[in-house]
Design a protein around this motif. Structure first.
Motif, PDB file in Angstrom:
ATOM      1  N   LYS A 365      12.296 -29.615 -29.170  1.00  0.00           N
ATOM      2  CA  LYS A 365      11.546 -29.046 -28.048  1.00  0.00           C
ATOM      3  C   LYS A 365      10.205 -28.496 -28.515  1.00  0.00           C
ATOM      4  N   LYS A 368       7.840 -31.388 -29.132  1.00  0.00           N
ATOM      5  CA  LYS A 368       7.378 -31.983 -27.870  1.00  0.00           C
ATOM      6  C   LYS A 368       6.296 -31.148 -27.186  1.00  0.00           C
ATOM      7  N   GLU A 369       6.365 -29.819 -27.378  1.00  0.00           N
ATOM      8  CA  GLU A 369       5.438 -28.926 -26.684  1.00  0.00           C
ATOM      9  C   GLU A 369       4.123 -28.712 -27.441  1.00  0.00           C
TER      10      GLU A 369
END
Length: 370
Positions: A365, A368-369
């Motif tokens: 995560k 991805k950010e």
């Protein structure tokens, strides 16, 4: 003295010195040791006579200490002189040295724990006819020497623990350390990822990786010619794939070890032919047991763009010529093992260390950010 507050001691065999020193440094930080000349490592001496016979000496008291012995039985770079010629140590030599060190302790330690990431003789874990069952015999020997626990990683068959009656056996995985590096290094679409098992024997491992990454699994079945034996194995006739379509996907092939590595490369070539985008090879142990032949096979496959990168742990010896390759990445597991040793020495549960799924998903995560 700070040293008097610590009941933990490490015995690091010659075959695992660099790794053992890293573990020592991690443990000192975990336990707040600031004394510069302090080390958890107990010095030992392994001597060889000209005949090849040997002895072990422990050069510091370990009385009433919790002793963790770290050994890598795969390290063929260790040598000794016998009858005037240089002999490379085999796993048999390393295992005998381990027993010598345990014998030299003479029962003085409070507890003895053997940390053997690559389990000795783990590939000879069951009988097919009139065969020796070496792994079971080795575990019995350690148990009979009053070893309290054996800690290993990714055992070829985890059920080998059933050979033990009263000695604790922990089979762990280097998955978190490897995947953490993989996620940080590989800029890929993690929503378009597939994990593939190169054979039916590695399915549980593939499922474990897929669960950690939150993705699907594919399986290859090795069809062998059981009428022949080549280099101690039945030759593979064909690989047959079962699972989701791999076209356009990033694929991870996972296995416990790279021995010759040919089976893994064959699977990678077939997945590439099926349209896989990027193929990554992940193994707990990178043995490259065919030497230059194995290394060259990986060089050739990489140059043909069959695979993108090969990941493995530093829990076993990897030749320097492999470490330097552009296609190879070595994941450091010393901190993870240090946490494990620290937890066991404090008589605490290791359960929180066994499942890192939330950490891996959080790492994905985070990537991805960015």
């Amino acid at each position: 003295m700070e040293s008097e507050k610590n009941n933990l001691r490490l015995i690091v065999m010659d075959n695992f010195l660099d790794f053992g020193k890293k573990v020592d440094e991690h443990l000192k930080r975990m336990r707040g040791i600031t004394q510069k000349d302090f080390s958890f490592i107990v010095p030992i001496k392994l001597s060889r006579f000209a005949s090849g016979e040997a002895k072990a000496e422990i050069l510091e008291s370990i009385r009433a200490k919790d002793v963790f012995i770290l050994t890598d039985v795969t390290n063929f770079s260790d040598t000794y002189k016998m009858h005037g010629f240089i002999n490379h140590k085999s796993p048999d030599d390393h295992f005998q040295d381990l027993k010598r060190v345990i014998s030299a302790m003479d029962g003085g330690a409070s507890s003895v724990h053997v940390v053997m990431p690559f389990l000795y003789e783990s590939r000879q874990h069951k009988r097919k006819g009139r065969e020796s069952i070496d792994s079971s015999m080795a575990l019995h020997e350690l148990e009979n020497m009053d070893v309290n626990s054996i800690i290993t990683f990714d055992a070829h068959d985890p059920n080998i623990r059933n050979a033990l009656q009263h000695c604790s056996f922990d089979n762990l995985y280097p998955t978190y350390s490897i995947l953490k590096d993989f996620i940080e290094n590989e800029k890929i679409d993690f929503d378009n990822l597939l994990v593939v098992s190169p054979d039916t024997g590695a399915v549980d491992r593939a499922i474990y990786y897929a669960d950690m990454l939150g993705t699907d699994v594919g399986i290859y079945h090795k069809r062998r010619d059981y009428s022949k034996v080549v280099d101690g194995k039945n030759p593979i006739v064909a690989h047959e794939y079962m699972g989701a379509d791999v076209k356009g996907k990033h694929v991870i092939i996972v296995d416990d070890m790279i021995a010759s590595g040919q089976s893994m490369l064959d699977v990678a070539e077939q997945l590439k032919a099926r349209g896989a985008k990027n193929i990554y090879l992940i193994a707990s142990f990178a043995l490259f047991s065919d030497g230059e032949k194995s290394i060259q096979a990986f060089n050739d496959a990489y140059n043909k763009k069959i695979f993108t990168k090969c990941y493995a742990s530093n829990l076993s010896y990897v030749p320097n010529e492999v470490k330097d390759k552009e296609w190879f990445h070595l994941a450091d597991c010393s901190k993870y093992l240090s946490k494990l040793i620290n937890t066991l020495s404090n008589h605490e549960s290791i359960s929180p260390l066994l499942n890192s799924k939330e950490k891996i998903l959080a790492k994905i995560k985070e990537v991805k950010e960015r």
